[in-house]
Enzyme design. Structure first.
Site, PDB file in Angstrom:
ATOM      1  N   LEU A  14       0.807  -1.223   0.000  1.00 54.75           N
ATOM      2  CA  LEU A  14       0.000   0.000   0.000  1.00 54.75           C
ATOM      3  C   LEU A  14       0.843   1.278   0.000  1.00 54.75           C
ATOM      4  CD1 LEU A  14      -2.944  -1.040   2.328  1.00 54.75           C
ATOM      5  CD2 LEU A  14      -2.968  -0.732  -0.146  1.00 54.75           C
ATOM      6  N   ASN A  36      -0.837  -4.944   3.598  1.00 52.18           N
ATOM      7  CA  ASN A  36       0.499  -4.365   3.623  1.00 52.18           C
ATOM      8  C   ASN A  36       1.233  -4.984   4.807  1.00 52.18           C
ATOM      9  OD1 ASN A  36       2.092  -1.951   2.394  1.00 52.18           O
ATOM     10  ND2 ASN A  36       2.422  -1.821   4.595  1.00 52.18           N
ATOM     11  N   THR A  38       3.314  -3.759   6.901  1.00 55.16           N
ATOM     12  CA  THR A  38       3.124  -2.928   8.087  1.00 55.16           C
ATOM     13  C   THR A  38       1.605  -2.794   8.245  1.00 55.16           C
ATOM     14  OG1 THR A  38       4.847  -1.651   7.005  1.00 55.16           O
ATOM     15  CG2 THR A  38       4.105  -0.865   9.153  1.00 55.16           C
ATOM     16  N   ALA A  80      10.570  -4.104  -6.826  1.00 52.48           N
ATOM     17  CA  ALA A  80      11.023  -5.163  -7.730  1.00 52.48           C
ATOM     18  C   ALA A  80      12.196  -5.909  -7.109  1.00 52.48           C
ATOM     19  CB  ALA A  80      11.430  -4.561  -9.075  1.00 52.48           C
ATOM     20  N   SER A 132       2.040   2.025 -16.189  1.00 56.75           N
ATOM     21  CA  SER A 132       2.631   3.347 -16.400  1.00 56.75           C
ATOM     22  C   SER A 132       1.591   4.434 -16.196  1.00 56.75           C
ATOM     23  CB  SER A 132       3.219   3.462 -17.811  1.00 56.75           C
ATOM     24  OG  SER A 132       3.758   4.757 -17.988  1.00 56.75           O
ATOM     25  N   LYS A 186       6.793  -2.974 -21.274  1.00 55.37           N
ATOM     26  CA  LYS A 186       6.902  -1.827 -20.370  1.00 55.37           C
ATOM     27  C   LYS A 186       8.338  -1.289 -20.371  1.00 55.37           C
ATOM     28  CE  LYS A 186       6.047   1.184 -17.089  1.00 55.37           C
ATOM     29  NZ  LYS A 186       7.077   1.249 -16.130  1.00 55.37           N
ATOM     30  N   HIS A 189       8.795   0.652 -23.478  1.00 60.58           N
ATOM     31  CA  HIS A 189       8.088   1.920 -23.268  1.00 60.58           C
ATOM     32  C   HIS A 189       9.001   2.904 -22.540  1.00 60.58           C
ATOM     33  CE1 HIS A 189       6.094   4.541 -20.340  1.00 60.58           C
ATOM     34  NE2 HIS A 189       5.173   4.755 -21.259  1.00 60.58           N
ATOM     35  N   ASN A 190       9.618   2.456 -21.463  1.00 62.94           N
ATOM     36  CA  ASN A 190      10.488   3.352 -20.697  1.00 62.94           C
ATOM     37  C   ASN A 190      11.705   3.776 -21.507  1.00 62.94           C
ATOM     38  OD1 ASN A 190       8.663   2.598 -18.699  1.00 62.94           O
ATOM     39  ND2 ASN A 190      10.214   2.657 -17.100  1.00 62.94           N
ATOM     40  N   GLU A 193      10.640   6.374 -23.775  1.00 61.14           N
ATOM     41  CA  GLU A 193      10.470   7.584 -22.954  1.00 61.14           C
ATOM     42  C   GLU A 193      11.830   8.293 -22.780  1.00 61.14           C
ATOM     43  OE1 GLU A 193       8.341   6.678 -19.278  1.00 61.14           O
ATOM     44  OE2 GLU A 193       9.727   7.974 -18.190  1.00 61.14           O
ATOM     45  N   TYR A 194      12.877   7.542 -22.518  1.00 65.51           N
ATOM     46  CA  TYR A 194      14.222   8.137 -22.429  1.00 65.51           C
ATOM     47  C   TYR A 194      14.556   8.883 -23.730  1.00 65.51           C
ATOM     48  CZ  TYR A 194      16.252   5.680 -18.279  1.00 65.51           C
ATOM     49  OH  TYR A 194      16.565   5.228 -17.028  1.00 65.51           O
ATOM     50  N   ARG A 290      22.593  10.706 -20.612  1.00 60.26           N
ATOM     51  CA  ARG A 290      22.393  10.875 -19.165  1.00 60.26           C
ATOM     52  C   ARG A 290      23.699  10.632 -18.424  1.00 60.26           C
ATOM     53  NH1 ARG A 290      16.422   8.948 -17.028  1.00 60.26           N
ATOM     54  NH2 ARG A 290      15.243   9.652 -18.836  1.00 60.26           N
TER      55      ARG A 290
HETATM   56  C1  LIG Z   1       3.749  -1.132   3.506  1.00 60.38           C
HETATM   57  O1  LIG Z   1       3.765   0.109   4.166  1.00 60.38           O
HETATM   58  C2  LIG Z   1       5.026   0.664   4.395  1.00 60.38           C
HETATM   59  C3  LIG Z   1       4.869   1.922   5.218  1.00 60.38           C
HETATM   60  O2  LIG Z   1       4.090   2.863   4.548  1.00 60.38           O
HETATM   61  C4  LIG Z   1       5.728   0.867   3.069  1.00 60.38           C
HETATM   62  O3  LIG Z   1       7.011   1.440   3.255  1.00 60.38           O
HETATM   63  C5  LIG Z   1       5.819  -0.448   2.346  1.00 60.38           C
HETATM   64  O4  LIG Z   1       6.437  -0.246   1.095  1.00 60.38           O
HETATM   65  C6  LIG Z   1       4.456  -1.042   2.177  1.00 60.38           C
HETATM   66  N1  LIG Z   1       4.485  -2.275   1.395  1.00 60.38           N
HETATM   67  C7  LIG Z   1       4.632  -3.539   1.824  1.00 60.38           C
HETATM   68  C8  LIG Z   1       4.654  -4.601   0.815  1.00 60.38           C
HETATM   69  O5  LIG Z   1       4.733  -3.837   2.977  1.00 60.38           O
END
Ligand SMILES: *[C@@H]1O[C@H](CO)[C@@H](O)[C@H](O)[C@H]1NC(C)=O
Ligand SMILES: *[C@@H]1O[C@H](CO)[C@@H](O)[C@H](O)[C@H]1NC(C)=O
Ligand SMILES: *[C@@H]1O[C@H](CO)[C@@H](O)[C@H](O)[C@H]1NC(C)=O
Ligand SMILES: *[C@@H]1O[C@H](CO)[C@@H](O)[C@H](O)[C@H]1NC(C)=O
Length: 494
Positions: A14, A36, A38, A80, A132, A186, A189-190, A193-194, A290
């Site tokens: 998230l 997520n 966290t 990634a 993108s 993708k 594409h990038n 873009e360059y 670059r």
């Molecule tokens: C979850 O939240 C943290 C704090 O906002 C963030 O840094 C992290 O990228 C997020 N993603 C995952 C997969 O935990």
């Protein structure tokens, strides 16, 4: 919170892109379950941005999987690399055959090829999806480039085509191809873009240093181009950047340190081009430009040691309006070469990796939502729709005519910039490619002779010169020096 499988789509990660995609999917009537690592992040998101929307939270990967309808569709929007593999391992124990894992991160295509095979062997489906359009795109309509297990497409299609950008009312998302094809497209594409960005920077440099235009006049030129064939997101933002003033009323852009950063997708494109043996010269030059810019302190020293052309007073004679119109033509022709090179690369990659790429579909996916979106891509889509077997974009009658029309302006602008000593690596490599590509005969005959002379690397005769003494389609070696012993090359034949 119900424990029954009620969600249509699961999303892990998230950060801003992930949050925006969740909201976008929820806005289109799908129920999304979000997770997520966290977990406070999940609760905060549900209590704030996602409040009142079709979004439910999960505090574990297991819970996320439990809340999803089958076949489960779980998208990863995480960094990634290792994080993607780690999450895949965490998901696997909680899903069933036919379920779909989607990687929406900026993964390198070989990883997607590997993951597709790995998951398919276990009976799962994998989608590597290029995304993108940045944060804004994720929220209101990104360009989506999904590839991977074909059986996954009918399941993700309704969601992806609902949430993606639309161009001329068509969705900027279609199935790209097998295994790593989505992330490959993708990546290209990038790379493009360059190239587009470098071309625009060179045009700016010529206007500033060659024509001595102020930032407002340069903004006007971009504004003008944005009304015609060059109409695109990158030209549009360049116009706005040129107009943007700092608190003291001077253009902010002139205060920015001239050292370009990069994250590697342009470099990956150039490396793939070298690996596959395809002359994607413009993206290559854009990457090198670059890296040259990054040598700031060295360039500052060089600027005091190395001299350029003497000022001839020639610039004073240049009609600025006329020059700007020619510059626009040069930009258009160079850009066309770059796209032609990009499609040449994708054609070769499709051969190498056994992908069925749909060129018109790719042009449509890039037509809206993404950074290189432009009116021009509408024309490219048209070219590939008119002729699905089109060998090269430059052969399309519309584009062939466009280059014919632009050609003299293109050559003029490049030669002027060279005389003025303004570096134009992207403009000039585009023209060099064009001239090389349209030559039936290049000086590589001499090169082959040199290779055979010093290394007995052999060569072949041109068909029109073959006879008893000059065999057809055979590797030949010639005794060029009249001395020296037997050569050691294994292909030694004559
Ligand atoms: C979850 O939240 C943290 C704090 O906002 C963030 O840094 C992290 O990228 C997020 N993603 C995952 C997969 O935990
Ligand atoms: C596609 O074909 C139509 C009809 O022949 C033509 O008018 C149009 O210019 C073509 N488009 C391109 C990009 O070649
Ligand atoms: C190359 O030509 C010279 C002179 O005709 C001859 O002496 C020599 O043997 C030749 N070398 C080979 C490898 O054929
Ligand atoms: C060169 O090598 C070939 C094959 O090993 C041999 O038949 C020939 O006699 C050699 N020629 C000379 C000039 O040494």
């Amino acid at each position: 919170m119900s424990d029954t499988a009620i969600a249509d789509f699961g999303l892990i990660g998230l950060a801003v892109m992930g949050q925006n995609l969740v909201l976008n999917i929820a806005d289109h009537g799908f129920t999304v379950v979000a997770y997520n690592r966290t977990v406070e992040k999940v609760d905060r998101f549900l209590a704030n941005e996602a409040k009142g929307k079709n979004v439910i939270g999960a505090h574990s990967v297991e819970e996320l999987c439990r809340k999803l309808k089958r076949p489960r569709k779980i998208m990863l929007l995480v960094k990634a690399g290792k994080a993607v593999d780690d999450f895949i391992e965490q998901i696997i124990p909680h899903i069933e055959p036919g379920d779909i894992i989607i990687d929406g991160g900026n993964s390198h295509f070989p990883d997607s090829i590997r993951r597709a095979k790995y998951l398919e062997e276990k009976g799962f489906l994998f989608v590597g999806c290029g995304v993108s359009g940045g944060e804004e795109g994720a929220r209101y309509g990104p360009s989506l480039m999904p590839g991977g297990s074909p059986a996954a497409w009918p399941h993700v299609k309704p969601i992806f085509q609902a949430i993606c950008a639309k161009a001329d009312s068509e969705p900027c998302c279609d199935w790209v191809g097998e295994t790593g094809a989505g992330h490959y497209v993708k990546m290209v594409h990038n790379g493009i873009e360059y190239g587009d960005m470098q071309l625009i920077c060179e045009a700016y440099h010529i206007m500033k240093e060659g024509l001595h235009l102020g930032s407002d006049e340069i903004a006007d030129a971009f504004a003008e181009w944005n009304k015609g064939d060059l109409d695109s997101f990158l030209i549009e933002i360049t116009r706005d950047i040129m107009k943007f003033k700092d608190a003291d009323g001077t253009p902010l852009v002139e205060k920015i340190k001239d050292m370009a950063g990069q994250k590697g997708t342009g470099k990956w494109t150039a490396i793939s081009a070298l690996d596959l043996g395809i002359p994607v010269t413009l993206i290559g030059e854009a990457v090198f430009a670059r890296t040259l810019s990054a040598l700031k302190s060295e360039r500052v020293r060089a600027s005091k040691i190395l001299s350029g052309p003497k000022r001839s007073g020639h610039q004073a004679e240049i009609d600025k309006t006329e020059f700007l119109s020619k510059l626009g033509q040069a930009l258009y022709a160079s850009k066309l070469v770059s796209y032609a090179q990009g499609f040449m690369l994708m054609r070769e990659a499709a051969k190498e990796y056994n992908w069925n790429l749909n060129n018109a579909g790719i042009a449509l996916m890039w037509r809206g939502g993404c950074i290189i979106r432009s009116a021009f891509l509408g024309k490219i889509k048209e070219a590939y729709t008119n002729d699905t077997k089109l060998e090269n974009l430059l052969f399309d009658p519309f584009f062939k005519n466009a280059v014919d029309k632009a050609q003299s302006s293109w050559r003029y602008v490049i030669s002027q910039a060279i005389l003025m000593g303004i570096p134009i690596p992207a403009f000039s490599t585009a023209l060099a490619f064009y001239d090389g590509y349209r030559h039936a005969k290049l000086p590589a005959n001499l090169l082959q002779a040199q290779r055979d002379y010093f290394g007995a690397h052999t060569f072949r005769y041109l068909d029109e010169y073959t006879d008893d003494k000059h065999p057809k389609d055979r590797d030949v070696h010639i005794n060029w020096t009249g001395h020296g012993g037997n050569v050691s090359a294994s292909t030694y034949l004559a």
